[in-house]
Write a protein that holds these residues in place. Structure first.
Motif, PDB file in Angstrom:
ATOM      1  N   LEU A 280       8.755  -1.175   9.337  1.00 56.11           N
ATOM      2  CA  LEU A 280       9.318  -0.436   8.219  1.00 56.11           C
ATOM      3  C   LEU A 280       8.216   0.118   7.324  1.00 56.11           C
ATOM      4  CD1 LEU A 280      11.897   0.270   6.540  1.00 56.11           C
ATOM      5  CD2 LEU A 280      11.574  -1.926   5.394  1.00 56.11           C
ATOM      6  N   LEU A 281       8.164   1.440   7.161  1.00 55.94           N
ATOM      7  CA  LEU A 281       7.277   2.059   6.181  1.00 55.94           C
ATOM      8  C   LEU A 281       8.078   2.301   4.921  1.00 55.94           C
ATOM      9  CD1 LEU A 281       5.315   4.736   8.229  1.00 55.94           C
ATOM     10  CD2 LEU A 281       4.496   2.540   7.393  1.00 55.94           C
ATOM     11  N   VAL A 282       7.483   1.995   3.771  1.00 60.01           N
ATOM     12  CA  VAL A 282       8.188   2.143   2.496  1.00 60.01           C
ATOM     13  C   VAL A 282       7.338   2.940   1.517  1.00 60.01           C
ATOM     14  CG1 VAL A 282       9.506   0.011   2.772  1.00 60.01           C
ATOM     15  CG2 VAL A 282       7.299  -0.073   1.619  1.00 60.01           C
ATOM     16  N   VAL A 283       8.016   3.570   0.567  1.00 64.82           N
ATOM     17  CA  VAL A 283       7.359   4.244  -0.549  1.00 64.82           C
ATOM     18  C   VAL A 283       7.686   3.412  -1.779  1.00 64.82           C
ATOM     19  CG1 VAL A 283       7.222   6.351  -1.920  1.00 64.82           C
ATOM     20  CG2 VAL A 283       7.613   6.499   0.552  1.00 64.82           C
ATOM     21  N   LYS A 284       6.653   2.832  -2.381  1.00 69.35           N
ATOM     22  CA  LYS A 284       6.827   1.927  -3.526  1.00 69.35           C
ATOM     23  C   LYS A 284       5.663   2.086  -4.494  1.00 69.35           C
ATOM     24  CE  LYS A 284      10.324  -0.083  -1.504  1.00 69.35           C
ATOM     25  NZ  LYS A 284      11.654   0.315  -1.848  1.00 69.35           N
ATOM     26  N   ARG A 285       5.834   1.537  -5.700  1.00 70.38           N
ATOM     27  CA  ARG A 285       4.784   1.559  -6.711  1.00 70.38           C
ATOM     28  C   ARG A 285       3.963   0.272  -6.620  1.00 70.38           C
ATOM     29  NH1 ARG A 285       4.178   5.048 -10.473  1.00 70.38           N
ATOM     30  NH2 ARG A 285       6.346   5.740 -10.361  1.00 70.38           N
ATOM     31  N   ALA A 286       2.636   0.417  -6.611  1.00 72.48           N
ATOM     32  CA  ALA A 286       1.746  -0.746  -6.609  1.00 72.48           C
ATOM     33  C   ALA A 286       1.814  -1.416  -7.972  1.00 72.48           C
ATOM     34  CB  ALA A 286       0.319  -0.312  -6.300  1.00 72.48           C
ATOM     35  N   VAL A 287       2.053  -2.726  -7.978  1.00 75.92           N
ATOM     36  CA  VAL A 287       2.143  -3.469  -9.233  1.00 75.92           C
ATOM     37  C   VAL A 287       0.855  -4.245  -9.488  1.00 75.92           C
ATOM     38  CG1 VAL A 287       3.416  -5.254 -10.486  1.00 75.92           C
ATOM     39  CG2 VAL A 287       4.643  -3.612  -9.055  1.00 75.92           C
ATOM     40  N   ARG A 288       0.442  -5.055  -8.494  1.00 83.79           N
ATOM     41  CA  ARG A 288      -0.763  -5.859  -8.665  1.00 83.79           C
ATOM     42  C   ARG A 288      -1.235  -6.370  -7.299  1.00 83.79           C
ATOM     43  NH1 ARG A 288       3.564  -8.787 -10.269  1.00 83.79           N
ATOM     44  NH2 ARG A 288       3.954 -10.714  -9.131  1.00 83.79           N
TER      45      ARG A 288
END
Length: 104
Positions: A53-61
């Motif tokens: 699964l490839l996802v588009v997400k925001r890096a948090v830490r």
């Protein structure tokens, strides 16, 4: 989606509402391949628990084993809260389609 190793830029089609309102279903993105990240950027990533699964997400830490990533739409996002750390594949440079978006 198979990722070719020869091109530094790839195109990605957003599916789902996990990044709304920043990105929406059907948005098309230009992504620069990189395994580095920093908090706040939008990434294409892969979870160790779901490597297909490839996802588009925001890096948090950064966390042990990768990056903690979350969708902007927390009610509609399967992200690190469910699958654990993610490995960055690339950084989203820009949304190139649709050119204009209605304000609705």
């Amino acid at each position: 989606m198979a990722l070719s190793r020869q091109w530094p830029l790839i195109r990605v089609l957003v599916r789902g509402q996990s990044m709304a309102p920043t990105l929406r279903d059907g948005d098309q993105l230009l992504v620069r391949r990189t395994t580095s990240a920093r908090p706040g950027i939008v990434l294409v990533a892969r979870f160790d628990a779901r490597p297909e699964l490839l996802v588009v997400k925001r890096a948090v830490r950064p966390v042990q084993g990768g990056w903690w990533v979350e969708g902007d739409n927390s009610d509609g996002s399967d992200d690190s809260r469910r699958y654990g750390p993610a490995q960055p594949i690339g950084r989203v440079l820009w949304r190139y389609w649709p050119l204009l978006r209605s304000r609705s």
